[in-house]
Design an enzyme around this catalytic site. Structure first.
Site, PDB file in Angstrom:
ATOM      1  N   ARG A  74       0.838  -1.207   0.000  1.00 38.71           N
ATOM      2  CA  ARG A  74       0.000   0.000   0.000  1.00 38.71           C
ATOM      3  C   ARG A  74       0.871   1.254   0.000  1.00 38.71           C
ATOM      4  O   ARG A  74       0.574   2.228  -0.687  1.00 38.71           O
ATOM      5  CB  ARG A  74      -0.945  -0.005   1.212  1.00 38.71           C
ATOM      6  CG  ARG A  74      -1.895   1.183   1.217  1.00 38.71           C
ATOM      7  CD  ARG A  74      -2.948   1.080   2.309  1.00 38.71           C
ATOM      8  NE  ARG A  74      -2.378   1.191   3.644  1.00 38.71           N
ATOM      9  CZ  ARG A  74      -3.083   1.077   4.773  1.00 38.71           C
ATOM     10  NH1 ARG A  74      -4.382   0.842   4.716  1.00 38.71           N
ATOM     11  NH2 ARG A  74      -2.501   1.201   5.945  1.00 38.71           N
ATOM     12  N   LYS A 119      -2.378   7.035   1.250  1.00 37.55           N
ATOM     13  CA  LYS A 119      -2.150   7.301   2.675  1.00 37.55           C
ATOM     14  C   LYS A 119      -1.016   8.324   2.752  1.00 37.55           C
ATOM     15  O   LYS A 119       0.147   7.991   2.938  1.00 37.55           O
ATOM     16  CB  LYS A 119      -1.817   5.991   3.396  1.00 37.55           C
ATOM     17  CG  LYS A 119      -2.042   6.086   4.899  1.00 37.55           C
ATOM     18  CD  LYS A 119      -2.109   4.717   5.523  1.00 37.55           C
ATOM     19  CE  LYS A 119      -2.033   4.783   7.031  1.00 37.55           C
ATOM     20  NZ  LYS A 119      -3.094   5.539   7.672  1.00 37.55           N
ATOM     21  N   GLU A 141     -15.890   6.937   5.472  1.00 35.24           N
ATOM     22  CA  GLU A 141     -15.213   6.163   6.523  1.00 35.24           C
ATOM     23  C   GLU A 141     -15.224   7.014   7.776  1.00 35.24           C
ATOM     24  O   GLU A 141     -15.899   8.046   7.816  1.00 35.24           O
ATOM     25  CB  GLU A 141     -13.774   5.833   6.085  1.00 35.24           C
ATOM     26  CG  GLU A 141     -12.935   7.067   5.769  1.00 35.24           C
ATOM     27  CD  GLU A 141     -11.495   6.749   5.373  1.00 35.24           C
ATOM     28  OE1 GLU A 141     -11.035   5.636   5.621  1.00 35.24           O
ATOM     29  OE2 GLU A 141     -10.837   7.654   4.829  1.00 35.24           O
TER      30      GLU A 141
HETATM   31  N1  PMP Z   1      -9.034   5.234   7.241  1.00 33.42           N
HETATM   32  C1  PMP Z   1      -8.109   6.150   7.544  1.00 33.42           C
HETATM   33  C2  PMP Z   1      -8.330   7.555   7.131  1.00 33.42           C
HETATM   34  C3  PMP Z   1      -6.954   5.775   8.232  1.00 33.42           C
HETATM   35  O1  PMP Z   1      -6.026   6.686   8.537  1.00 33.42           O
HETATM   36  C4  PMP Z   1      -6.786   4.424   8.623  1.00 33.42           C
HETATM   37  C5  PMP Z   1      -5.541   4.002   9.336  1.00 33.42           C
HETATM   38  N2  PMP Z   1      -5.493   4.470  10.653  1.00 33.42           N
HETATM   39  C6  PMP Z   1      -7.792   3.504   8.312  1.00 33.42           C
HETATM   40  C7  PMP Z   1      -8.897   3.944   7.601  1.00 33.42           C
HETATM   41  C8  PMP Z   1      -7.666   2.059   8.682  1.00 33.42           C
HETATM   42  O2  PMP Z   1      -6.693   1.435   7.885  1.00 33.42           O
HETATM   43  P1  PMP Z   1      -5.786   0.236   8.423  1.00 33.42           P
HETATM   44  O3  PMP Z   1      -6.697  -0.871   8.795  1.00 33.42           O
HETATM   45  O4  PMP Z   1      -4.884  -0.095   7.303  1.00 33.42           O
HETATM   46  O5  PMP Z   1      -5.041   0.777   9.610  1.00 33.42           O
END
Ligand code: PMP
Length: 288
Positions: free
Chosen positions: A50, A149, A182
């Site tokens: 990622r 990210k 989200e």
């Molecule tokens: N959405 C956002 C905006 C995030 O920053 C994160 C990570 N903290 C997630 C979702 C969750 O992703 P992951 O399961 O890869 O930590």
């Protein structure tokens, strides 16, 4: 604490980046938040993939191979004698002049911090979390895809502040069409009539590593799971709701904007997915 910074493992007091680093000046960079469980770096290959896609999306060429990034991450954990924790891997555009021009930054900055994290108080894992809908909308994918990210987290930070001002620890962010994207730092799921549903990345969700794990867990358990556009109505009428993230793991959500979801208690499908997740965290990944 020992931190990896640009080729060296240094004491955290000496781990300093330049004021001319474009990660600091412009939020120009990418990062990962990764968990370590009993000496197992959970889904490390997926995190690095990622990260590489995030870098590609912002035209940041990485001078490290995938294996090098994996080795540096693991070595940082080892140097700190860490068996359980939270790892922050950051790559910035690097040091350059004032002015946006990324092509004037000759080499990216890489640092890795291996530490610990406790995001939500323990009681919420048992009793469930009350969340709110925040006024700030999730950034439009046409402006900056939330799938990247990146170090630009102001959109999420505004949402986080608004959630706190409303007395909640996490908040739902809608996209500019009013669909659920989200939460500020977690993915969101509902359970409706036995099926698990989550918004797709195109609605403004990050492709969470924990979110991916939920798909695998649901498959294991024979629970139907799909991506679908969701509105707040869907949460109001859901039987269960939960959020996921590397830091948060899997947390039941029992209230939205003061409304009780389902029967107001963490639900049985959430509990099954959480149990499956727990079994996976020490198995799937890279051993130190
Ligand atoms: N959405 C956002 C905006 C995030 O920053 C994160 C990570 N903290 C997630 C979702 C969750 O992703 P992951 O399961 O890869 O930590």
């Amino acid at each position: 604490m020992i931190v990896y910074l640009d080729g060296k493992y240094v004491d955290s007091n000496e781990a300093k980046v330049s004021v001319f680093d474009h990660g600091l000046l412009y939020g120009d960079g990418v990062f990962e938040g990764i968990r370590l469980y009993e000496g197992n770096v959970f889904r490390l290959a997926e995190h690095i993939e990622r990260l590489e896609y995030s870098a590609k999306a912002i035209l940041l060429e990485l001078p490290w191979t995938t294996q090098e990034l994996i080795d540096i991450t693991c070595e940082t954990c080892r140097r700190n004698n860490l068996r359980d924790g939270y790892i922050r891997l950051v790559i910035t555009r690097g040091v350059g002049d004032l002015g946006l021009a990324p092509w004037l930054c000759p080499k990216p900055t890489l640092f890795v911090i291996a530490s610990t994290i406790q995001l939500y108080p323990k009681e919420h894992y048992e009793k469930g979390l009350a969340i709110v809908t925040v006024p700030t909308r999730r950034i439009n994918p046409a402006a900056l895809p939330p799938t990247v990210k990146s170090l630009n987290y102001l959109n999420n930070i505004l949402g986080k502040i608004e959630a706190k001002q409303a007395g909640a620890l996490e908040g739902i962010m809608l996209n500019d069409q009013g669909y659920i994207a989200e939460c500020t730092a977690d993915n969101l799921f509902i359970v409706h009539k036995g099926a698990v549903i989550t918004p797709s990345a195109s609605q403004g969700a990050l492709k969470g590593i924990t979110r991916d794990t939920m798909f695998d867990a649901a498959k294991d358990l024979g629970i139907p799971m799909r991506e679908q556009n969701l509105t707040r109505y869907d949460v109001w009428c859901a039987d269960e709701c939960f959020i996921t993230g590397s830091a948060a793991e899997v947390i039941p959500v029992v209230k939205l904007d003061g409304r009780v979801i389902g029967d107001g208690k963490p639900g049985p499908i959430t509990a099954k997915l959480l149990a499956n997740f727990r079994q996976r965290v020490t198995r799937e990944g890279v051993k130190l």
